[in-house]
Structure formats: structure tokens, C-alpha cells
Write an enzyme that holds these catalytic residues in place. Sequence first.
Site, PDB file in Angstrom:
ATOM      1  N   HIS A 134       1.203  39.285 -23.516  1.00  0.00           N
ATOM      2  CA  HIS A 134       0.627  40.504 -23.351  1.00  0.00           C
ATOM      3  C   HIS A 134      -0.779  40.639 -23.953  1.00  0.00           C
ATOM      4  O   HIS A 134      -1.091  40.074 -25.116  1.00  0.00           O
ATOM      5  CB  HIS A 134       1.465  41.466 -23.694  1.00  0.00           C
ATOM      6  CG  HIS A 134       1.162  42.717 -23.219  1.00  0.00           C
ATOM      7  ND1 HIS A 134       0.201  43.778 -23.639  1.00  0.00           N
ATOM      8  CD2 HIS A 134       1.720  43.755 -22.349  1.00  0.00           C
ATOM      9  CE1 HIS A 134       0.057  44.804 -22.749  1.00  0.00           C
ATOM     10  NE2 HIS A 134       0.956  44.572 -21.909  1.00  0.00           N
ATOM     11  N   ASP A 162       5.650  39.844 -31.758  1.00  0.00           N
ATOM     12  CA  ASP A 162       5.619  41.059 -30.701  1.00  0.00           C
ATOM     13  C   ASP A 162       7.251  41.236 -30.114  1.00  0.00           C
ATOM     14  O   ASP A 162       7.581  40.284 -29.351  1.00  0.00           O
ATOM     15  CB  ASP A 162       4.607  40.879 -29.507  1.00  0.00           C
ATOM     16  CG  ASP A 162       4.832  41.746 -28.565  1.00  0.00           C
ATOM     17  OD1 ASP A 162       5.501  42.978 -28.437  1.00  0.00           O
ATOM     18  OD2 ASP A 162       4.011  41.845 -27.413  1.00  0.00           O
ATOM     19  N   GLN A 190       9.361  43.565 -26.012  1.00  0.00           N
ATOM     20  CA  GLN A 190      10.550  43.439 -24.923  1.00  0.00           C
ATOM     21  C   GLN A 190      11.695  42.712 -25.311  1.00  0.00           C
ATOM     22  O   GLN A 190      12.753  42.886 -24.224  1.00  0.00           O
ATOM     23  CB  GLN A 190      10.037  42.229 -24.057  1.00  0.00           C
ATOM     24  CG  GLN A 190       8.524  42.694 -23.219  1.00  0.00           C
ATOM     25  CD  GLN A 190       8.600  43.788 -22.386  1.00  0.00           C
ATOM     26  OE1 GLN A 190       9.733  43.951 -21.580  1.00  0.00           O
ATOM     27  NE2 GLN A 190       7.668  44.648 -22.144  1.00  0.00           N
ATOM     28  N   LYS A 233       9.731  51.609 -25.324  1.00  0.00           N
ATOM     29  CA  LYS A 233      10.609  50.371 -24.671  1.00  0.00           C
ATOM     30  C   LYS A 233      11.962  50.396 -24.942  1.00  0.00           C
ATOM     31  O   LYS A 233      12.837  49.548 -24.459  1.00  0.00           O
ATOM     32  CB  LYS A 233       9.975  49.055 -25.298  1.00  0.00           C
ATOM     33  CG  LYS A 233       8.625  48.844 -25.106  1.00  0.00           C
ATOM     34  CD  LYS A 233       8.326  48.699 -23.518  1.00  0.00           C
ATOM     35  CE  LYS A 233       6.890  48.143 -23.642  1.00  0.00           C
ATOM     36  NZ  LYS A 233       6.364  48.054 -22.073  1.00  0.00           N
ATOM     37  N   CYS A 267      -0.602  42.853 -17.368  1.00  0.00           N
ATOM     38  CA  CYS A 267      -1.334  42.930 -18.487  1.00  0.00           C
ATOM     39  C   CYS A 267      -1.227  41.505 -19.224  1.00  0.00           C
ATOM     40  O   CYS A 267      -1.152  41.348 -20.618  1.00  0.00           O
ATOM     41  CB  CYS A 267      -0.955  44.163 -19.337  1.00  0.00           C
ATOM     42  SG  CYS A 267      -1.341  45.514 -18.898  1.00  0.00           S
TER      43      CYS A 267
END
Length: 398
Positions: A114, A192, A195, A218, A355
Site C-alpha cells: 500500500h 503492516d 489487512q 479495519k 492505493c
Amino acid sequence: MINSDFRSHFPFFKNESNWVYLDSAATTLKPQVLIDETIAFYQSAGSVHRSQYDLAQTDAYEMARDLVAKRFNVESRDAVIWTSGTTHSINLVAQGLSDEIQAGDEIIVSIAEHHANFIPWQQLAERKKAKLIVLPVDENYCIDANVLSEALSAKTKIVAFNLVSNVTGVRQPVEQLIPIIRAKSSAKILLDIAQAVNSEQIDIQQLDADFYTFSAHKMYGPTGVGVLMGKLQSLATIRPLFFGGKMLTDITEQNLTLADLPYRLEAGTPNIAGIIGFGKVLAWLDKWNFNSLNKSLYQLAEKFQNQLQQYTNIQILKPSNITPTISFNFSNHHHADIATILAEQKIALRTGMHCAKPYLRYLDKTGTLRISLAHYNTEDDINRFFNALNFALQLLQD
């Protein structure tokens, strides 16, 4: 079914019953417990860590930190830092480690990132005259362990990649990759996990990265709240990005004495309502059997993907994997045209480059359609989606 019971806690489905929501990778819907707690805070008075009369808010604020530490098995509550989101967290780390980067050093990311986990490292490398190494992905959309191993060296200072892609939903084999990084470099590792937090029970001590970042929205929380967490020793090396109130123990005209973690990285008045509300969401989530929720979620995702594969002229970006996030295209129709007709039929999904422009260009795509499921989705949502998709394809064919 458990997801039907779970769904009943989300006012969206009562207020917008004509919509099918399939965009949870972008942001999840909000449960009533979050809404109630947010209203309750704004009907109260005071801040946090400021006065005697707002001790109740302060306790709730710090309880949310404890709940994050518990859910992700963080080594200490002091290793949980509140930010405004994943983007803020990654920029905090990138800026905070900039003094450790010299000309000629190397920063490794993957092409599958991302923008939030790509641009800060690109800009840091440019500013410090370091080298940005961008790893490719293999035919399964994963980082190849051998390619990573060859890229690592004594010059590698930072390695950053996602646990789960927001484009393909593919999970990187971090249990294999992180030991390679540890063996071949002294680099700091950032994951990260934005997700992954809503479909995986993550134990950050087992994964052994230095930093982990995600956004509360999220996983059924509010927007404007993020978490940076990780190893205390690594977090202690970060220079604060912001300076101001609450992040110090003393200041004179000449000198600043920083507070201990976590407060040294939390300057200013935080998003108190959001953080307290997220704490209530985490406490509410603890009441559910996460494994049962996930089992239902992945069964729904498998049914969706199997049905999607029946279409001609379709390309699914990961046909051999079942995940709650699925990106796809039809070779004979533009993704934006399909998305427009679906939106007219009250189907909410994502289209475009997500993105992740470098990644989409790498995949030779101008964009994709993306559906992303959460624990509140049902078979009826899937049936309504395919009815709308069939109508869209027929309309475009005519």
C-alpha cells in the site's frame, strides 16, 4: 448462523437495508457498542491524563491500551502507541529512524505494498541518499525467500512489508521470511498488519518483527485511531515525530527530557473518544468465538470465489487461495463500468488501483474490482452480488 447474530450488532444493516456492503478491506462497519461509547464520551467532560475529575476517562483510555496488548500478545502495555492510523504509524517509524540511515544504506520493501508502506520509505531513502530495494513477488503473489536472502546485506537497515495485501488478500510467509532477515542483517523489521487484524489472531511475539502497524477502523473500530506496537527496545530507538504536551517529564529553556514509552511518542491531545470507543469494541469482540467467526467467513469467501470462477473472460488475482479479499477483472469490460452499474444496484465494493499504483502497474493492471468480506456478511449478500453482476454483464453485452 453466527455471522447473522454478529451482523445484528451493526446499525448499517437496519438503516441501509437495501445496500450490500462488500468493502471491508477499505473500512469495516461500526457496531452499536462503538457508537454508544462515542456518544457517551462526548456527553462527558474533560480530557485524559490532565485532571482529577477526568480519571474515569483516563482509566477507560488506558484500558483500551491494555486490551490491545492482550489481544496481540504485546510484551508490555508500554509497547502500544496510539496514533491516528497505519499511515501515521509508518511515518512515525520512518521519520523516527532517519538518524540511523546513512548515505549508501539500504531499505527493502516489496512491490506489493500500500502507498502508506511504500512512500515513507521511498522518501526516506531519497532524503538520506540511501538505496531503496523493491522486491518482486512470485506467481503466487508472495515474496520469494531466495530473492529476499540475496537482497539482504550488512547495509540493510530497514525491511518493511505487509502481512496481507490489500489488493490480492495474499498473506506473506513471514514465518519464513523474518528468520532470514534476522540471520543475514541487523535490520529493523516493520510489518503492516492492517489487512490481517480482522481475519487472523496475530501473536506479535511469535512473528518477531520490531514494529507492527494497523488502523482501528479495519477491525470494527473508529477512523482516526491507529496502533504502533512492537518490541520495547526497538520502539525506544524512535525519535518522536511530534513534540508538545504530555510527551515529556521536564523541559527548561535549553533542554527537553522525554517521557518513557508510550507517552514520549504520543504528543498532544489524542483522539480520546475514538480510543475509548475502540477499547469497547475490543472488549465486545472478546465475547465472540473468533475461530467460529473466521470459519464462517472463510466458508463464505470460498463459496464466493468458486462461483466467481464460473464466469468466462474473468481473471482472479489469486485463484488458488481463499481469502476474504478477492480482486478480479473481466477482460472484455472495464472495471469502472461494472462498478458503476453495481453501485446503481446498491452493491458497495471497491474499484481502481487500491492505493497501490506501483503494484498494479507491476501486475499490468489499470485497476481491479475488489470485494472484501467481514464477519457480518451472509450468503444473501453473495446472492445479491451475483444477481447484480449478471445484470451488469448482460447490460454491457447488449
